[in-house]
Structures are given as structure tokens and as C-alpha cells.
Design a protein around this motif. Sequence first.
Motif, short mmCIF file in Angstrom:
data_model
loop_
_atom_site.label_atom_id
_atom_site.label_comp_id
_atom_site.label_asym_id
_atom_site.label_seq_id
_atom_site.Cartn_x
_atom_site.Cartn_y
_atom_site.Cartn_z
N LEU A 107 0.81 -1.42 -0.23
CA LEU A 107 0.01 0.13 0.08
C LEU A 107 0.66 1.23 0.24
CD1 LEU A 107 -2.92 -1.12 2.56
CD2 LEU A 107 -2.96 -0.87 0.03
N ALA A 108 2.07 1.17 0.79
CA ALA A 108 2.93 2.57 0.59
C ALA A 108 3.54 2.67 -0.64
CB ALA A 108 3.74 2.20 1.93
N LEU A 109 3.97 1.59 -1.04
CA LEU A 109 4.46 1.61 -2.71
C LEU A 109 3.24 2.26 -3.68
CD1 LEU A 109 6.51 1.01 -4.58
CD2 LEU A 109 5.62 -1.37 -5.01
N LYS A 144 0.92 4.22 -3.07
CA LYS A 144 0.76 5.56 -2.39
C LYS A 144 1.70 6.25 -3.12
CE LYS A 144 -1.35 6.88 0.83
NZ LYS A 144 -2.45 7.83 1.47
N ARG A 145 3.14 6.02 -2.94
CA ARG A 145 4.37 6.54 -3.45
C ARG A 145 4.43 6.55 -5.04
NH1 ARG A 145 7.06 3.62 0.17
NH2 ARG A 145 7.99 2.37 -1.34
N SER A 146 3.74 5.64 -5.64
CA SER A 146 3.60 5.62 -7.21
C SER A 146 2.34 6.20 -7.68
CB SER A 146 3.71 4.25 -7.61
OG SER A 146 4.80 3.46 -6.97
N LYS A 147 1.45 6.81 -6.79
CA LYS A 147 0.40 7.36 -7.24
C LYS A 147 -0.67 6.44 -7.84
CE LYS A 147 2.00 12.09 -7.43
NZ LYS A 147 2.68 12.07 -5.96
N LEU A 148 -0.83 5.22 -7.33
CA LEU A 148 -1.51 4.11 -7.87
C LEU A 148 -2.58 3.54 -6.72
CD1 LEU A 148 1.49 1.90 -9.49
CD2 LEU A 148 -0.50 3.20 -10.73
N ASP A 149 -2.89 4.55 -5.84
CA ASP A 149 -3.65 3.88 -4.91
C ASP A 149 -5.02 3.87 -5.10
OD1 ASP A 149 -3.32 6.73 -5.09
OD2 ASP A 149 -3.57 7.19 -2.98
N ARG A 150 -5.57 4.04 -6.43
CA ARG A 150 -6.88 3.58 -6.96
C ARG A 150 -6.95 2.79 -8.14
NH1 ARG A 150 -10.41 4.91 -3.66
NH2 ARG A 150 -11.93 4.61 -5.38
N HIS A 151 -5.57 1.86 -8.23
CA HIS A 151 -5.32 0.90 -9.29
C HIS A 151 -5.99 -0.25 -8.68
CE1 HIS A 151 -3.45 -1.86 -11.76
NE2 HIS A 151 -3.18 -0.89 -12.73
N LYS A 152 -6.46 -1.23 -9.72
CA LYS A 152 -7.28 -2.34 -9.19
C LYS A 152 -6.38 -3.43 -8.20
CE LYS A 152 -11.11 -3.09 -12.25
NZ LYS A 152 -11.97 -3.78 -12.86
N VAL A 153 -5.18 -3.28 -8.87
CA VAL A 153 -4.16 -4.35 -8.22
C VAL A 153 -4.15 -3.73 -6.37
CG1 VAL A 153 -2.22 -2.94 -8.23
CG2 VAL A 153 -2.01 -5.25 -7.89
N ALA A 169 -6.69 -2.60 -4.98
CA ALA A 169 -8.05 -3.12 -4.45
C ALA A 169 -7.74 -4.50 -3.99
CB ALA A 169 -9.06 -3.07 -5.59
N GLN A 170 -7.11 -5.21 -4.45
CA GLN A 170 -6.69 -6.59 -4.09
C GLN A 170 -5.98 -6.68 -2.88
OE1 GLN A 170 -4.76 -8.12 -7.70
NE2 GLN A 170 -6.43 -9.49 -8.10
N THR A 171 -4.92 -5.73 -2.92
CA THR A 171 -4.20 -5.63 -1.56
C THR A 171 -4.85 -5.29 -0.31
OG1 THR A 171 -2.38 -4.65 -2.96
CG2 THR A 171 -2.23 -4.28 -0.50
N HIS A 172 -5.96 -4.43 -0.59
CA HIS A 172 -6.82 -4.08 0.66
C HIS A 172 -7.70 -5.24 0.93
CE1 HIS A 172 -6.28 0.34 1.08
NE2 HIS A 172 -6.32 0.29 -0.14
N ASP A 210 1.64 7.46 5.26
CA ASP A 210 3.00 7.19 4.83
C ASP A 210 3.65 8.51 4.51
OD1 ASP A 210 3.22 4.47 5.10
OD2 ASP A 210 2.03 4.19 3.03
N GLU A 211 2.55 9.62 4.03
CA GLU A 211 3.20 10.75 3.54
C GLU A 211 1.78 11.78 3.51
OE1 GLU A 211 2.73 10.48 -1.25
OE2 GLU A 211 4.57 9.34 -0.28
#
Length: 170
Positions: free
Chosen positions: A59-61, A63-72, A74-77, A157-158
Motif C-alpha cells: 500500500l505504501a508503494l 501511494k508513492r507511485s500514485k497508484l492508490d486507485r489501481h485495481k491491484v 483493491a486486491q491489496t486491501h 505514509d506521507e
Amino acid sequence: MKHGRWTVVCAVVGALAAPAVARADSRAVKAIERKNREAMENYDLLDYEAAKKGLTEALALAKRSKLDRHKVVAQTHMFLGIVEFSGFGDRDAALVQFIDAVSIDPTIEIPTAYRSQEVDALLAEARAQSGGTRGGGDVRPAVDCGSVSGMQHDLVDEADAGVDRQITAH
């Protein structure tokens, strides 16, 4: 004619930069997928702490990559919800993770290997509470603070300088 030349220069620079951004996104997505896979391998080995740590790192990665709305993500959550519920017995934390997963991908499903009647019911509750979105009205489960031991909170994280950010801790 000057204006036309700048248009061409901007178009060329944009075209050259886009593949680099796409490759960076692709690498980050692959890294998140790898962390998800490794975390769930730890979960399968009953190492819940390592699973939770790996998913939190994913999840931190994101967020840093600005992918926190990506489907992958969603799997992490969803995986983190499974770990919280089945590994640690923390229903409230699991529900928050499932709500986050459903807000990103309303069609997300629990993988067969991790399904149970209780987990399926929790995902259904998350869908009902989220309405498929988590816009301005952040839906969080009520927490009985008498049942909380230690501190429970969402990891931050930030943050942007000078911008208020609500943090809830129990």
C-alpha cells in the motif's frame, strides 16, 4: 510560425515521456503484485505479522507511485482485510479494508482459497456500507473503544505540506 514549432516540440516531448511513465507504472504494479503474492504466501504459512507487513508495504508503494486507485491496490486491501479478519480476528479493521477494496473495484471478489461464510458476509457488508464509493463521506465502522487494545489507526505514509488531513485513531 513560432507557435507551430512549440506545438511540435511539446508533442514530441510528451510522446517520449509517456512510455517512461507507463513503464514506471507497470514496474510499480508488478512490484505490488509480487508483494501481494509474497504476503499471502506468508498468510498461508500462518505468519500473519509478515503477511500484514508485506501488504502494508504494498500500500505504501502504491501511494508513492500514485497508484492508490489501481485495481491491484483493491486486491491489496482485500488481502489485508482477509489477514485482519482471519489472521488477527479484527473484524472492524477487516471491514475498513474491504470498504477500501470495494471503493476501488466494486466487482472485487474473494479468491476461492480464502472464502468462508464469514468473509463473504463481511465483503457484502462492505459493499452495503460503501455504496461502491468512498468519496467525501468516508464510511467507517463504529468501533467499541472498550474492545481496543493498544492503538488502532490507518497508516499515514506521507502528507502534503500545509494541507489538513484527518486521522482517526482508537
